[in-house]
Scaffold this motif. Structure first.
Motif, short mmCIF file in Angstrom:
data_model
loop_
_atom_site.label_atom_id
_atom_site.label_comp_id
_atom_site.label_asym_id
_atom_site.label_seq_id
_atom_site.Cartn_x
_atom_site.Cartn_y
_atom_site.Cartn_z
N ASN A 238 0.70 -1.17 -0.12
CA ASN A 238 0.01 0.03 0.00
C ASN A 238 0.89 1.25 -0.02
O ASN A 238 2.03 0.96 -0.03
CB ASN A 238 -1.02 -0.21 1.24
N ALA A 239 0.16 2.26 0.11
CA ALA A 239 0.92 3.67 0.01
C ALA A 239 1.83 3.84 1.20
O ALA A 239 3.00 4.70 0.70
CB ALA A 239 0.01 4.82 -0.13
N LYS A 240 1.46 3.32 2.40
CA LYS A 240 2.40 3.64 3.33
C LYS A 240 3.67 2.59 3.75
O LYS A 240 4.41 2.78 4.30
CB LYS A 240 1.45 3.56 4.74
N ASN A 241 3.35 1.46 3.29
CA ASN A 241 4.36 0.33 3.60
C ASN A 241 5.28 0.07 2.49
O ASN A 241 6.24 -1.07 2.65
CB ASN A 241 3.55 -0.91 3.94
N THR A 242 5.50 0.65 1.37
CA THR A 242 6.01 0.21 0.18
C THR A 242 7.04 1.52 -0.15
O THR A 242 6.73 2.62 -0.22
CB THR A 242 5.28 -0.05 -1.09
N GLU A 243 8.43 1.02 -0.29
CA GLU A 243 9.47 1.98 -0.87
C GLU A 243 10.16 1.21 -1.87
O GLU A 243 10.16 0.02 -2.46
CB GLU A 243 10.43 2.16 0.20
N ILE A 244 10.94 2.17 -3.03
CA ILE A 244 11.56 1.81 -4.06
C ILE A 244 13.04 2.01 -3.77
O ILE A 244 13.34 2.82 -3.03
CB ILE A 244 11.02 2.43 -5.31
N CYS A 245 13.87 1.23 -4.52
CA CYS A 245 15.33 1.36 -4.45
C CYS A 245 16.04 1.17 -5.98
O CYS A 245 15.84 0.20 -6.61
CB CYS A 245 15.86 0.34 -3.72
N VAL A 246 16.21 2.35 -6.47
CA VAL A 246 16.70 2.33 -7.93
C VAL A 246 18.08 3.15 -8.00
O VAL A 246 18.68 3.45 -9.01
CB VAL A 246 15.86 3.25 -8.76
#
Length: 370
Positions: A238-246
């Motif tokens: 969901n919007a609160k528990n997800t992060e991206i790494c690029v």
């Protein structure tokens, strides 16, 4: 009103939809800078599920074990392999003190189901923070784990990474695979930045074991042979528990399929899995693809009829400018700028291929993950 006038009006609407999509992707992800802030090392379990991957494990596992990271274990899951996969795993285990092997025997109820094997690997892991990759993947740097783990926090329980494919010169198939990978990444990273995460790739992703069990693992889609990565993310993110790494150091690199037949089979599995996404995601992704397909159909039709040719060409050029800006910034961020000038041709091939795959899947669905 003539038929060509109606086609032109619809074409204008389609171009408008495409411009909205690519402008949104451009500002939500493509031009955003990747953060490189690292945090204190947390204990990690790297889980690699392998089925008949002896050669790939020999080649790629050393790069995982050489990670510049203080506290991590590697859980190797042998999914009923018929080659020397288990022997290779045991050889590495004898040489390293942070390897754990899970040997999955053939199970009639779960035959050909990677999710069953992965679940056993997750249960056997010692740590709450899990990082997933495949046997045919190689970390792009010794800081892969440091980069991925830095995105975890008290609130962020899912980290979506980028799984690139190695570059092969003079290969049309390789260019198509890399182009499709960048476009897919552009979408799922953009949606995640917009608070609508819908998928990740098993080649490079991470989440907390606690989250896995709180969501009943893969139980909601265990009967579906594919989707151990994207269906779980679609369900739990969901919007609160997800992060991206690029960051480039956080990428994994895989060997792409070598024949069109193998690649088509892989894409058929992916497309069949997408039909189980949440309704809102299917609508957004469907609109994006349909508008992309109709852009080509209506654009070419109007050019053939020669109707309002100046306006049609102007709209086509405008759409390609925005698309190439978006794709270009994304390709640069994902370290694959060589494809930028071939993007329109690769897009046309990909759109028509996806249509044929969708039709083929209506007739029959792929059954096994490997």
């Amino acid at each position: 009103m003539s038929l060509t006038s109606i086609l032109f009006i619809v074409f204008v609407v389609i171009v408008g939809i495409q411009l909205i999509y690519y402008s949104t992707f451009l500002f939500s992800f493509a031009i955003q800078r990747a953060e490189t802030k690292l945090k204190k090392h947390i204990s990690l379990s790297v889980i690699i599920c392998a089925k008949n991957e002896a050669e790939n494990l020999e080649k790629n596992l050393p790069f995982v074990l050489k990670q510049d990271y203080k506290n991590f274990e590697v859980v190797l899951v042998n999914d009923s392999s018929s080659d020397e996969t288990l022997e290779v795993m045991k050889r590495f285990e004898a040489e390293s003190d942070n390897i754990k092997i899970v040997d999955v025997k053939s199970n009639e109820a779960f035959w050909g189901n990677k999710k069953y094997a992965l679940t056993l690997g997750i249960k056997a892991s010692s740590n709450d923070f899990l990082v997933f990759t495949d046997a045919d993947c190689k970390p792009n740097s010794n800081n892969w784990l440091a980069q991925i783990s830095s995105k975890f926090s008290n609130q962020k329980a899912i980290v979506l990474g980028y799984g690139a494919y190695s570059k092969k010169k003079y290969s049309i198939l390789n260019a198509i695979i890399r182009f499709e990978t960048i476009i897919t990444a552009l979408q799922y990273f953009s949606y995640a930045k917009l608070g609508l995460p819908y998928m990740g790739v098993g080649r490079n992703m991470a989440y907390r074991k606690e989250l896995f069990f709180n969501n009943n693992g893969f139980n909601g889609h265990m009967a579906i042979k594919s989707g151990d990565d994207d269906l779980f993310i679609n369900e739990a993110a969901n919007a609160k528990n997800t992060e991206i790494c690029v960051t480039k150091e956080s990428f994994t690199i895989s060997e792409p399929k070598k024949t069109f037949k193998d690649w088509i089979l892989q894409k058929r599995r992916h497309v069949s899995t997408a039909s189980f996404y949440k309704t809102k995601h299917k609508i957004l992704l469907g609109m994006c693809y349909i508008s992309q397909l109709l852009f080509w159909v209506f654009g070419v039709t109007l050019i053939i009829f020669g109707y309002n040719i100046q306006w049609v060409l102007a709209l086509i050029v405008l759409r390609f400018v925005i698309q190439l800006l978006c794709f270009g910034f994304t390709a640069k961020k994902l370290d694959d700028v060589n494809l930028i000038f071939f993007a329109p041709f690769l897009e046309l091939f990909l759109v028509t291929t996806q249509l044929s795959i969708f039709i083929a899947n209506l007739i029959s669905t792929p059954k096994h993950w490997k």
